[in-house]
Design a protein around this motif. Sequence first.
Motif, short mmCIF file in Angstrom:
data_model
loop_
_atom_site.label_atom_id
_atom_site.label_comp_id
_atom_site.label_asym_id
_atom_site.label_seq_id
_atom_site.Cartn_x
_atom_site.Cartn_y
_atom_site.Cartn_z
N GLY A 50 0.82 -1.20 0.00
CA GLY A 50 0.00 0.00 0.00
C GLY A 50 0.85 1.25 0.00
N PRO A 51 0.25 2.41 -0.27
CA PRO A 51 1.03 3.64 -0.45
C PRO A 51 1.81 4.09 0.78
N GLU A 52 1.34 3.78 1.99
CA GLU A 52 2.04 4.22 3.20
C GLU A 52 2.38 3.05 4.12
N GLY A 53 2.55 1.87 3.52
CA GLY A 53 2.91 0.70 4.31
C GLY A 53 4.40 0.68 4.62
N ALA A 54 4.91 -0.50 4.97
CA ALA A 54 6.32 -0.63 5.28
C ALA A 54 7.20 -0.27 4.10
N VAL A 55 6.69 -0.50 2.89
CA VAL A 55 7.37 -0.07 1.66
C VAL A 55 6.45 0.94 0.98
N PRO A 56 6.59 2.24 1.30
CA PRO A 56 5.68 3.24 0.73
C PRO A 56 5.97 3.47 -0.75
N SER A 57 5.04 4.13 -1.41
CA SER A 57 5.21 4.41 -2.84
C SER A 57 6.27 5.48 -3.04
N PRO A 58 6.96 5.47 -4.19
CA PRO A 58 7.96 6.49 -4.47
C PRO A 58 7.41 7.91 -4.41
N ILE A 59 6.15 8.10 -4.81
CA ILE A 59 5.56 9.44 -4.80
C ILE A 59 5.49 9.97 -3.38
N ASN A 60 5.03 9.14 -2.45
CA ASN A 60 4.94 9.57 -1.05
C ASN A 60 6.31 9.91 -0.48
N VAL A 61 7.32 9.13 -0.84
CA VAL A 61 8.67 9.39 -0.34
C VAL A 61 9.22 10.69 -0.91
N VAL A 62 8.98 10.93 -2.20
CA VAL A 62 9.44 12.18 -2.82
C VAL A 62 8.73 13.37 -2.19
N GLN A 63 7.43 13.24 -1.93
CA GLN A 63 6.70 14.33 -1.26
C GLN A 63 7.27 14.61 0.13
N GLU A 64 7.64 13.56 0.84
CA GLU A 64 8.25 13.73 2.16
C GLU A 64 9.60 14.43 2.05
N LEU A 65 10.37 14.08 1.02
CA LEU A 65 11.66 14.72 0.82
C LEU A 65 11.50 16.21 0.55
N PHE A 66 10.55 16.57 -0.32
CA PHE A 66 10.32 17.98 -0.60
C PHE A 66 9.85 18.73 0.65
N SER A 67 9.07 18.06 1.47
CA SER A 67 8.64 18.66 2.72
C SER A 67 9.82 18.88 3.65
N ASP A 68 10.75 17.90 3.70
CA ASP A 68 11.92 18.02 4.56
C ASP A 68 12.85 19.13 4.09
N PHE A 69 12.93 19.33 2.78
CA PHE A 69 13.84 20.35 2.25
C PHE A 69 13.53 21.74 2.79
N GLY A 70 12.29 21.97 3.17
CA GLY A 70 11.91 23.28 3.71
C GLY A 70 12.00 23.36 5.22
N SER A 71 12.56 22.33 5.85
CA SER A 71 12.63 22.28 7.31
C SER A 71 14.05 22.58 7.79
N GLN A 72 14.16 23.50 8.75
CA GLN A 72 15.46 23.81 9.34
C GLN A 72 16.02 22.63 10.13
N ILE A 73 15.11 21.88 10.75
CA ILE A 73 15.55 20.72 11.55
C ILE A 73 16.26 19.70 10.65
N TYR A 74 15.72 19.50 9.46
CA TYR A 74 16.30 18.55 8.51
C TYR A 74 17.71 18.96 8.14
N TRP A 75 17.90 20.21 7.73
CA TRP A 75 19.21 20.67 7.29
C TRP A 75 20.19 20.75 8.46
N LYS A 76 19.70 21.06 9.65
CA LYS A 76 20.57 21.06 10.82
C LYS A 76 21.08 19.65 11.10
N ALA A 77 20.20 18.67 10.93
CA ALA A 77 20.60 17.28 11.15
C ALA A 77 21.64 16.85 10.11
N VAL A 78 21.40 17.19 8.85
CA VAL A 78 22.35 16.83 7.79
C VAL A 78 23.70 17.50 8.03
#
Length: 282
Positions: A50-78
Motif C-alpha cells: 500500500g502507499p504508506e505501508g512498510a514499503v511506501p510508494s515512491p511518490i509519497n517518499v518524494v513528497q516527504e523529501l520535498f517537505s523536509d527540504f523546507g525544514s530547518q531541523i532537517y538541514w541542521k541534522a544533515v
Amino acid sequence: MTVSATSPGGLTERRLSWRSLGSLPPWVSGLIGTVLIIAAWWLVSAIFFGPEGAVPSPINVVQELFSDFGSQIYWKAVAATGGAALIGYLWGTLIGLLMAVIVLLLPWTEGVVTQLAVVCSCIPLTAIGPIVTLMTPAGSRGTSIFLAGISVIFTTVVGAILGFRAASQTQLDVISAYGGGRFKQLTKVRLIAALPAILAALKIGAPAAFLGAVLGEYFLSGVDSGVGIQLLAAQADNASVRLWALAITCGAIAGLAYLVIGLLGRLVAPWASGDADAQGVL
C-alpha cells in the motif's frame, strides 16, 4: 515468427541489439537501472504494502523529501552528521596515510600495520560504538567521529601501500644513485605514483565515513540533532515514509561525497582518471 527464431539475419540483428545496449554510455546505463529499480519499488509497494505501508510508494517518499527540504531541523541534522563525518574522514585518512608511510620507511612494520588496518575493517562498529560512547562526555559527537574515521583507515592504508609500490624502479634507482634515501624516494617519486590508488581509496572512504557517522549517532547521549537521531525518531513513531526519505537522503549524500572526491581527484591528478582527454593533455 519463424524468421525471428531461425533466420540468421534475425539472429544477427538480435545480437547487434544486445551489443548496442552494452556500448551505451555509463550514465545512460545508470539511468536505465534507476528507472527499473523505481518501477520495481512501485510495483512492490502497490501490490504488497500500500502507499504508506512498510514499503511506501515512491511518490509519497518524494513528497516527504520535498517537505523536509523546507525544514530547518532537517538541514541542521544533515549539517551535524556531515560535519562529524568530515572530521572523522580527515582523521581516518591522515592516520591511514601515516600508517602506509611507516610501512614504506620501515618495511619490518608491515605485518603489524596491515594487521591493525584489518582489525579496523573487521571490528563490528555496533560493538565498539557503545564503548566509545562511554569514553566520551555526554553531548559529544566523539562516537560519530570515531566510527567515521575507523571506516576509512583500511581502504586508505591498502590503497596507499599499493600506490607507493607502483613507483617505477628505474626512477627509484636514479634517486638512490644521487644519494637519496627512502624519504627522498617517497617525496620525489612514490607520492606521485601513488596518487591514482590513493584517490581511489579516498573515493571509497568518503561514503563509508558518512555512514559510519550516521551509525555512531545511534549511540550518542545528550545530542538531539543528526540524521541518525532522525532515523531513531521516525522508527519510534513507525513513520515508514519518513524512514525511507531519510534512508534515501543518506544514500544521496554518500553518493555525492563519492562524486565530489572523484571530481577533486581529476583536478589534482588528471592522469589518474583514465580519460582520453586527460591522457591527450599529457
